[in-house]
Design a protein around this motif. Structure first.
Motif, PDB file in Angstrom:
ATOM      1  N   ILE A  15       0.849  -1.185   0.000  1.00 55.46           N
ATOM      2  CA  ILE A  15       0.000   0.000   0.000  1.00 55.46           C
ATOM      3  C   ILE A  15       0.888   1.239   0.000  1.00 55.46           C
ATOM      4  N   ASP A  16       0.942   1.916  -1.143  1.00 56.94           N
ATOM      5  CA  ASP A  16       1.767   3.116  -1.324  1.00 56.94           C
ATOM      6  C   ASP A  16       3.192   2.893  -0.827  1.00 56.94           C
ATOM      7  N   THR A  17       3.748   1.746  -1.193  1.00 57.51           N
ATOM      8  CA  THR A  17       5.084   1.350  -0.757  1.00 57.51           C
ATOM      9  C   THR A  17       6.022   1.130  -1.921  1.00 57.51           C
ATOM     10  N   ILE A  18       5.537   0.636  -3.017  1.00 58.10           N
ATOM     11  CA  ILE A  18       6.390   0.136  -4.084  1.00 58.10           C
ATOM     12  C   ILE A  18       7.266   1.210  -4.730  1.00 58.10           C
ATOM     13  N   TYR A  19       6.909   2.485  -4.551  1.00 56.41           N
ATOM     14  CA  TYR A  19       7.715   3.577  -5.106  1.00 56.41           C
ATOM     15  C   TYR A  19       9.128   3.576  -4.535  1.00 56.41           C
ATOM     16  N   PHE A  20       9.284   3.094  -3.307  1.00 49.58           N
ATOM     17  CA  PHE A  20      10.546   3.174  -2.579  1.00 49.58           C
ATOM     18  C   PHE A  20      11.407   1.925  -2.745  1.00 49.58           C
ATOM     19  N   LEU A  21      10.982   0.994  -3.575  1.00 50.75           N
ATOM     20  CA  LEU A  21      11.626  -0.309  -3.670  1.00 50.75           C
ATOM     21  C   LEU A  21      12.097  -0.602  -5.085  1.00 50.75           C
ATOM     22  N   GLU A  22      12.908  -1.627  -5.201  1.00 52.76           N
ATOM     23  CA  GLU A  22      13.270  -2.167  -6.506  1.00 52.76           C
ATOM     24  C   GLU A  22      12.034  -2.917  -6.991  1.00 52.76           C
ATOM     25  N   GLN A  23      11.195  -2.247  -7.781  1.00 50.31           N
ATOM     26  CA  GLN A  23       9.839  -2.709  -8.058  1.00 50.31           C
ATOM     27  C   GLN A  23       9.753  -4.135  -8.582  1.00 50.31           C
ATOM     28  N   GLU A  24      10.437  -4.443  -9.648  1.00 53.31           N
ATOM     29  CA  GLU A  24      10.289  -5.777 -10.227  1.00 53.31           C
ATOM     30  C   GLU A  24      10.823  -6.852  -9.284  1.00 53.31           C
ATOM     31  N   PHE A  25      11.925  -6.584  -8.620  1.00 51.05           N
ATOM     32  CA  PHE A  25      12.498  -7.528  -7.662  1.00 51.05           C
ATOM     33  C   PHE A  25      11.496  -7.828  -6.549  1.00 51.05           C
ATOM     34  N   VAL A  26      10.902  -6.783  -5.986  1.00 48.19           N
ATOM     35  CA  VAL A  26       9.955  -6.966  -4.885  1.00 48.19           C
ATOM     36  C   VAL A  26       8.677  -7.652  -5.376  1.00 48.19           C
ATOM     37  N   VAL A  27       8.211  -7.315  -6.569  1.00 48.24           N
ATOM     38  CA  VAL A  27       7.023  -7.988  -7.114  1.00 48.24           C
ATOM     39  C   VAL A  27       7.299  -9.482  -7.269  1.00 48.24           C
ATOM     40  N   ARG A  28       8.467  -9.841  -7.776  1.00 45.83           N
ATOM     41  CA  ARG A  28       8.808 -11.267  -7.927  1.00 45.83           C
ATOM     42  C   ARG A  28       8.863 -11.973  -6.569  1.00 45.83           C
ATOM     43  N   ARG A  29       9.409 -11.316  -5.572  1.00 40.97           N
ATOM     44  CA  ARG A  29       9.490 -11.917  -4.238  1.00 40.97           C
ATOM     45  C   ARG A  29       8.109 -12.018  -3.601  1.00 40.97           C
ATOM     46  N   ALA A  30       7.282 -10.998  -3.792  1.00 35.39           N
ATOM     47  CA  ALA A  30       5.913 -11.056  -3.279  1.00 35.39           C
ATOM     48  C   ALA A  30       5.137 -12.169  -3.973  1.00 35.39           C
ATOM     49  N   GLN A  31       5.343 -12.310  -5.270  1.00 36.12           N
ATOM     50  CA  GLN A  31       4.683 -13.366  -6.038  1.00 36.12           C
ATOM     51  C   GLN A  31       5.082 -14.739  -5.492  1.00 36.12           C
ATOM     52  N   ALA A  32       6.348 -14.931  -5.173  1.00 37.25           N
ATOM     53  CA  ALA A  32       6.824 -16.208  -4.638  1.00 37.25           C
ATOM     54  C   ALA A  32       6.275 -16.468  -3.242  1.00 37.25           C
ATOM     55  N   ALA A  33       5.961 -15.417  -2.491  1.00 33.59           N
ATOM     56  CA  ALA A  33       5.430 -15.571  -1.135  1.00 33.59           C
ATOM     57  C   ALA A  33       3.965 -15.999  -1.139  1.00 33.59           C
ATOM     58  N   LEU A  34       3.290 -15.844  -2.282  1.00 30.62           N
ATOM     59  CA  LEU A  34       1.871 -16.190  -2.375  1.00 30.62           C
ATOM     60  C   LEU A  34       1.664 -17.696  -2.508  1.00 30.62           C
ATOM     61  N   LYS A  35       0.617 -18.180  -1.859  1.00 31.31           N
ATOM     62  CA  LYS A  35       0.160 -19.547  -2.083  1.00 31.31           C
ATOM     63  C   LYS A  35      -0.426 -19.620  -3.493  1.00 31.31           C
ATOM     64  N   PRO A  36      -0.518 -20.792  -4.082  1.00 24.90           N
ATOM     65  CA  PRO A  36      -1.199 -20.898  -5.377  1.00 24.90           C
ATOM     66  C   PRO A  36      -2.607 -20.295  -5.278  1.00 24.90           C
ATOM     67  N   GLY A  37      -2.938 -19.450  -6.230  1.00 34.43           N
ATOM     68  CA  GLY A  37      -4.239 -18.783  -6.232  1.00 34.43           C
ATOM     69  C   GLY A  37      -4.267 -17.509  -5.402  1.00 34.43           C
ATOM     70  N   GLY A  38      -3.168 -17.187  -4.714  1.00 32.59           N
ATOM     71  CA  GLY A  38      -3.112 -15.963  -3.919  1.00 32.59           C
ATOM     72  C   GLY A  38      -3.066 -14.725  -4.797  1.00 32.59           C
ATOM     73  N   GLN A  39      -3.304 -13.571  -4.183  1.00 28.48           N
ATOM     74  CA  GLN A  39      -3.353 -12.320  -4.934  1.00 28.48           C
ATOM     75  C   GLN A  39      -2.556 -11.236  -4.241  1.00 28.48           C
ATOM     76  N   MET A  40      -2.100 -10.281  -5.044  1.00 26.28           N
ATOM     77  CA  MET A  40      -1.440  -9.088  -4.526  1.00 26.28           C
ATOM     78  C   MET A  40      -2.389  -7.913  -4.646  1.00 26.28           C
ATOM     79  N   GLY A  41      -2.354  -7.058  -3.652  1.00 23.36           N
ATOM     80  CA  GLY A  41      -3.091  -5.808  -3.704  1.00 23.36           C
ATOM     81  C   GLY A  41      -2.105  -4.665  -3.579  1.00 23.36           C
TER      82      GLY A  41
END
Length: 154
Positions: free
Chosen positions: A88-114
């Motif tokens: 939530i209003d965080t991704i501006y401060f991060l290495e965006q693609e790297f963090v998205v990939r790590r968040a994606q890996a943290a999700l269970k199958p069928g999980g979602q990112m907001g």
């Protein structure tokens, strides 16, 4: 809070859901989501002060809320562990693609990112620069093989 309630609804967060809130700050939104839904939420933020405030304020809610200090550009995240990941209003401060990939890996199958993401443009930019599919975040999401939908809260 209407925006947060919409996020809860879209992601299907409910009692028993495991949620990761990346960039939770002092944990006020994290706490609200847990209180509203009964979800178990882990909040991570680089701010020691913010995490100390969150821990102090939610001491009685330890069964549902865990807060940790961590640099999201390097912090280890468990894989296949969460039903939802929030940025939530965080991704501006991060290495965006790297963090998205790590968040994606943290999700269970069928999980979602907001993600809550504001995109700014200059008056001289092309009209289509304002479209969600043309943002740098959208490019990162596509490179990660993720489908996304937008909701405009402006």
């Amino acid at each position: 809070m209407d925006q947060i309630d919409a996020l809860i609804e879209v992601l299907g967060i409910r009692s028993g859901s495991r949620v990761l809130d990346l960039g939770c700050g002092s944990g006020m939104i994290t706490e609200y989501i847990s209180d509203t839904t009964g979800a178990q939420i882990t909040g991570i933020d680089a701010s020691r002060v913010g995490i100390q405030q969150a821990i102090g304020r939610t001491r009685e809610k330890r069964r549902h809320l865990v807060f940790e200090v961590g640099n999201l550009n390097v912090a280890a995240l468990p894989e296949n562990a969460f039903d939802a990941v929030l940025l939530i209003d965080t991704i501006y401060f991060l290495e965006q693609e790297f963090v998205v990939r790590r968040a994606q890996a943290a999700l269970k199958p069928g999980g979602q990112m907001g993600l809550f993401y504001s995109h700014w443009w200059d008056p001289g930019d092309a009209a289509d620069a304002t479209q969600p599919e043309n943002t740098s975040l959208a490019q990162h999401l596509r490179r990660c093989g993720l489908f996304f939908a937008k909701r405009d809260f402006s």
